[in-house]
Design a protein around this motif. Structure first.
Motif, PDB file in Angstrom:
ATOM      1  N   TRP A  14       0.832  -1.131   0.061  1.00 57.74           N
ATOM      2  CA  TRP A  14      -0.012  -0.125  -0.125  1.00 57.74           C
ATOM      3  C   TRP A  14       1.004   1.136   0.296  1.00 57.74           C
ATOM      4  O   TRP A  14       1.693   1.363   0.889  1.00 57.74           O
ATOM      5  N   ASP A  15       0.824   2.083  -1.128  1.00 55.99           N
ATOM      6  CA  ASP A  15       1.451   3.125  -1.088  1.00 55.99           C
ATOM      7  C   ASP A  15       0.942   4.455  -0.350  1.00 55.99           C
ATOM      8  O   ASP A  15       1.416   5.843  -0.791  1.00 55.99           O
ATOM      9  N   GLY A  16      -0.134   4.450  -0.051  1.00 55.40           N
ATOM     10  CA  GLY A  16      -0.984   5.450   0.631  1.00 55.40           C
ATOM     11  C   GLY A  16      -2.120   5.876  -0.365  1.00 55.40           C
ATOM     12  O   GLY A  16      -3.134   6.295   0.315  1.00 55.40           O
ATOM     13  N   GLU A  17      -2.316   5.189  -1.596  1.00 60.10           N
ATOM     14  CA  GLU A  17      -3.191   5.430  -2.269  1.00 60.10           C
ATOM     15  C   GLU A  17      -3.917   3.918  -3.165  1.00 60.10           C
ATOM     16  O   GLU A  17      -4.908   4.039  -3.379  1.00 60.10           O
ATOM     17  N   THR A  18      -2.758   3.427  -3.569  1.00 60.71           N
ATOM     18  CA  THR A  18      -3.171   2.260  -4.253  1.00 60.71           C
ATOM     19  C   THR A  18      -2.532   0.957  -3.709  1.00 60.71           C
ATOM     20  O   THR A  18      -1.466   1.127  -3.131  1.00 60.71           O
ATOM     21  N   LEU A  19      -3.155  -0.088  -3.487  1.00 59.86           N
ATOM     22  CA  LEU A  19      -2.918  -1.406  -3.303  1.00 59.86           C
ATOM     23  C   LEU A  19      -2.331  -2.267  -4.519  1.00 59.86           C
ATOM     24  O   LEU A  19      -3.039  -2.325  -5.413  1.00 59.86           O
ATOM     25  N   ARG A  20      -1.140  -2.679  -4.135  1.00 61.50           N
ATOM     26  CA  ARG A  20      -0.643  -3.613  -5.442  1.00 61.50           C
ATOM     27  C   ARG A  20       0.100  -4.854  -5.087  1.00 61.50           C
ATOM     28  O   ARG A  20       0.450  -4.850  -3.947  1.00 61.50           O
ATOM     29  N   PHE A  21       0.042  -5.756  -6.045  1.00 60.59           N
ATOM     30  CA  PHE A  21       0.811  -6.980  -5.781  1.00 60.59           C
ATOM     31  C   PHE A  21       2.169  -6.680  -6.134  1.00 60.59           C
ATOM     32  O   PHE A  21       2.624  -5.731  -6.409  1.00 60.59           O
ATOM     33  N   ARG A  22       3.126  -7.755  -5.680  1.00 60.68           N
ATOM     34  CA  ARG A  22       4.548  -7.686  -5.829  1.00 60.68           C
ATOM     35  C   ARG A  22       5.013  -7.388  -7.312  1.00 60.68           C
ATOM     36  O   ARG A  22       6.108  -6.707  -7.350  1.00 60.68           O
ATOM     37  N   SER A  23       4.144  -7.612  -8.182  1.00 62.22           N
ATOM     38  CA  SER A  23       4.275  -7.516  -9.605  1.00 62.22           C
ATOM     39  C   SER A  23       4.152  -6.082  -9.877  1.00 62.22           C
ATOM     40  O   SER A  23       4.484  -5.479 -11.164  1.00 62.22           O
ATOM     41  N   GLY A  24       3.520  -5.170  -9.087  1.00 53.44           N
ATOM     42  CA  GLY A  24       3.279  -3.813  -9.538  1.00 53.44           C
ATOM     43  C   GLY A  24       1.984  -3.842 -10.032  1.00 53.44           C
ATOM     44  O   GLY A  24       1.255  -2.525 -10.117  1.00 53.44           O
ATOM     45  N   ASN A  25       1.049  -4.911 -10.360  1.00 49.56           N
ATOM     46  CA  ASN A  25      -0.277  -4.639 -10.852  1.00 49.56           C
ATOM     47  C   ASN A  25      -1.138  -4.270  -9.590  1.00 49.56           C
ATOM     48  O   ASN A  25      -0.959  -4.676  -8.568  1.00 49.56           O
ATOM     49  N   ARG A  26      -2.309  -3.512  -9.752  1.00 53.70           N
ATOM     50  CA  ARG A  26      -3.200  -3.156  -8.901  1.00 53.70           C
ATOM     51  C   ARG A  26      -4.127  -4.362  -8.421  1.00 53.70           C
ATOM     52  O   ARG A  26      -4.677  -5.212  -9.241  1.00 53.70           O
ATOM     53  N   VAL A  27      -4.159  -4.360  -7.001  1.00 52.86           N
ATOM     54  CA  VAL A  27      -5.059  -5.284  -6.526  1.00 52.86           C
ATOM     55  C   VAL A  27      -6.503  -4.842  -6.520  1.00 52.86           C
ATOM     56  O   VAL A  27      -6.883  -3.588  -6.196  1.00 52.86           O
ATOM     57  N   ASN A  28      -7.508  -5.373  -7.014  1.00 53.90           N
ATOM     58  CA  ASN A  28      -8.747  -4.912  -7.355  1.00 53.90           C
ATOM     59  C   ASN A  28      -9.771  -5.153  -6.078  1.00 53.90           C
ATOM     60  O   ASN A  28     -10.688  -6.008  -6.251  1.00 53.90           O
ATOM     61  N   ALA A  29      -9.293  -4.534  -4.996  1.00 55.02           N
ATOM     62  CA  ALA A  29     -10.094  -4.684  -3.782  1.00 55.02           C
ATOM     63  C   ALA A  29     -11.480  -3.595  -3.939  1.00 55.02           C
ATOM     64  O   ALA A  29     -11.361  -2.507  -4.753  1.00 55.02           O
ATOM     65  N   PRO A  30     -12.466  -3.838  -3.168  1.00 52.57           N
ATOM     66  CA  PRO A  30     -13.335  -3.012  -3.002  1.00 52.57           C
ATOM     67  C   PRO A  30     -13.098  -1.547  -2.479  1.00 52.57           C
ATOM     68  O   PRO A  30     -12.026  -1.276  -1.915  1.00 52.57           O
ATOM     69  N   ALA A  31     -13.869  -0.544  -2.737  1.00 52.88           N
ATOM     70  CA  ALA A  31     -13.393   0.868  -2.445  1.00 52.88           C
ATOM     71  C   ALA A  31     -13.299   0.991  -1.082  1.00 52.88           C
ATOM     72  O   ALA A  31     -12.426   1.539  -0.351  1.00 52.88           O
ATOM     73  N   TRP A  32     -14.307   0.121  -0.377  1.00 52.77           N
ATOM     74  CA  TRP A  32     -14.219   0.375   1.271  1.00 52.77           C
ATOM     75  C   TRP A  32     -13.177  -0.237   1.953  1.00 52.77           C
ATOM     76  O   TRP A  32     -12.748   0.183   3.003  1.00 52.77           O
ATOM     77  N   PHE A  33     -12.623  -1.153   1.199  1.00 53.13           N
ATOM     78  CA  PHE A  33     -11.425  -2.118   1.775  1.00 53.13           C
ATOM     79  C   PHE A  33     -10.379  -0.869   1.515  1.00 53.13           C
ATOM     80  O   PHE A  33      -9.532  -0.882   2.745  1.00 53.13           O
ATOM     81  N   THR A  34      -9.839  -0.285   0.574  1.00 53.52           N
ATOM     82  CA  THR A  34      -8.649   0.718   0.468  1.00 53.52           C
ATOM     83  C   THR A  34      -9.048   2.009   1.067  1.00 53.52           C
ATOM     84  O   THR A  34      -8.254   2.809   1.537  1.00 53.52           O
ATOM     85  N   VAL A  36     -15.703  -9.394  -5.104  1.00 54.00           N
ATOM     86  CA  VAL A  36     -17.025  -9.472  -4.275  1.00 54.00           C
ATOM     87  C   VAL A  36     -16.978  -9.404  -2.900  1.00 54.00           C
ATOM     88  O   VAL A  36     -16.211  -9.874  -2.136  1.00 54.00           O
ATOM     89  N   ASP A  37     -17.892  -8.386  -2.740  1.00 53.24           N
ATOM     90  CA  ASP A  37     -17.853  -7.814  -1.098  1.00 53.24           C
ATOM     91  C   ASP A  37     -17.909  -8.870  -0.098  1.00 53.24           C
ATOM     92  O   ASP A  37     -17.103  -9.041   0.727  1.00 53.24           O
ATOM     93  N   ALA A  38     -18.774  -9.812  -0.250  1.00 53.23           N
ATOM     94  CA  ALA A  38     -18.839 -10.806   0.655  1.00 53.23           C
ATOM     95  C   ALA A  38     -17.515 -11.585   0.929  1.00 53.23           C
ATOM     96  O   ALA A  38     -17.181 -12.076   2.165  1.00 53.23           O
TER      97      ALA A  38
END
Length: 277
Positions: free
Chosen positions: A54-74, A106-108
């Motif tokens: 987490w860089d303070g704005e975006t959550l990323r995998f080791r590869s640099g690709n963005r983690v598609n987490a729900p907005a409420w999570f990040t 998926v939120d659940a």
């Protein structure tokens, strides 16, 4: 003229595509060796999760690709950069991987995921000081899905051995050791060590070897190449589905092994999984 217009349109489309993020620079673990004194390290459980930064704005995998987490999570995460593991619990890696790699979260499912923090990228001070800062940061955030990875002091090798045995008996994968006096750094280093009953490593698939007997028409083994260029045959650990649809040539796979042979090749190597990121 039409061909020129088509080329210009294609170029415009390429320029409009978002550039892939470069992989973040991270601290990577070496394997614990008996000659290392564990008294200088803080010890935690090695979680079988998916590393996420987490860089303070975006959550990323080791590869640099963005983690598609729900907005409420990040959206609720602190603005402080953090490094940790997305985790469901012991023995849940495959299910977790499916959840966090979906294009549409998926939120659940994400309500079950926790972000377990073990480092603060770029932060000053020793690791012991940063670990204390993580506890305070997580406590102040008050989020059910944000937690710190507990760090413990070990005084000698016998204590470390007992900690490993207790962790594995409880269903854990192993231990991580992080030098308590270390400033933040990146790259592979003895600052961070992993200790497991089994060792693991990665290799690139270079060939599919045909199966025999009950595996005729399916994968018999993978021919894989280590980082130093040496190759060996990886023939165990596959499910029937993986033999029918093996990791493609060029993909990176993780395998586990007990020790190295006299020639430095993995002994009793067994396929574990294909690296997704």
């Amino acid at each position: 003229m039409r061909r020129l217009r088509a080329l210009l349109c294609g170029l415009a489309l390429l320029l409009a595509l978002p550039l892939a993020a470069a992989p973040p620079e991270l601290l990577l673990a070496n394997v614990y060796r008996d000659e290392i004194d564990p008294a200088a390290y803080l010890v935690s459980e090695k979680l079988d999760g998916v590393r996420a930064v987490w860089d303070g704005e975006t959550l990323r995998f080791r590869s640099g690709n963005r983690v598609n987490a729900p907005a409420w999570f990040t959206d609720a995460l602190p603005k402080t950069p953090m490094d940790g593991e997305l985790w469901l619990g012991r023995g849940q890696f495959e299910r977790l991987s499916g959840i966090v790699r979906r294009e549409q979260p998926v939120d659940a499912e994400w309500r079950q995921v926790r972000y377990m923090i073990f480092e603060l990228p770029g932060a000053p001070g020793t690791f012991a000081e940063r670990a204390a800062r993580i506890v305070a940061l997580v406590g102040a955030a008050g989020l059910p899905w944000l937690a710190e990875i507990s760090q413990k002091i070990t005084v000698d090798r016998e204590t470390l051995r007992k900690m490993l045995a207790a962790t594995v008996k409880a269903g854990g994968e192993g231990l991580m050791l992080h030098r308590a006096d270390a400033p933040y750094e990146t790259g592979r280093s003895d600052t961070l060590l992993k200790l497991k009953p089994w060792l693991d490593a990665e290799a690139v698939v270079v060939a599919h070897l045909p199966g025999k007997g009950k595996y005729v028409g399916q994968l018999g083994a993978l021919r894989v190449r280590l980082a130093d260029g040496r190759e060996f045959r990886l023939g165990t650990g596959f499910t029937d589905a993986e033999r029918a649809n093996p990791p493609p040539i060029g993909s990176v796979v993780t395998f586990r092994y007990r020790e190295l042979t006299a020639k430095g090749l993995p002994r009793f190597a067994s396929f574990l999984r294909m690296r997704q990121e």
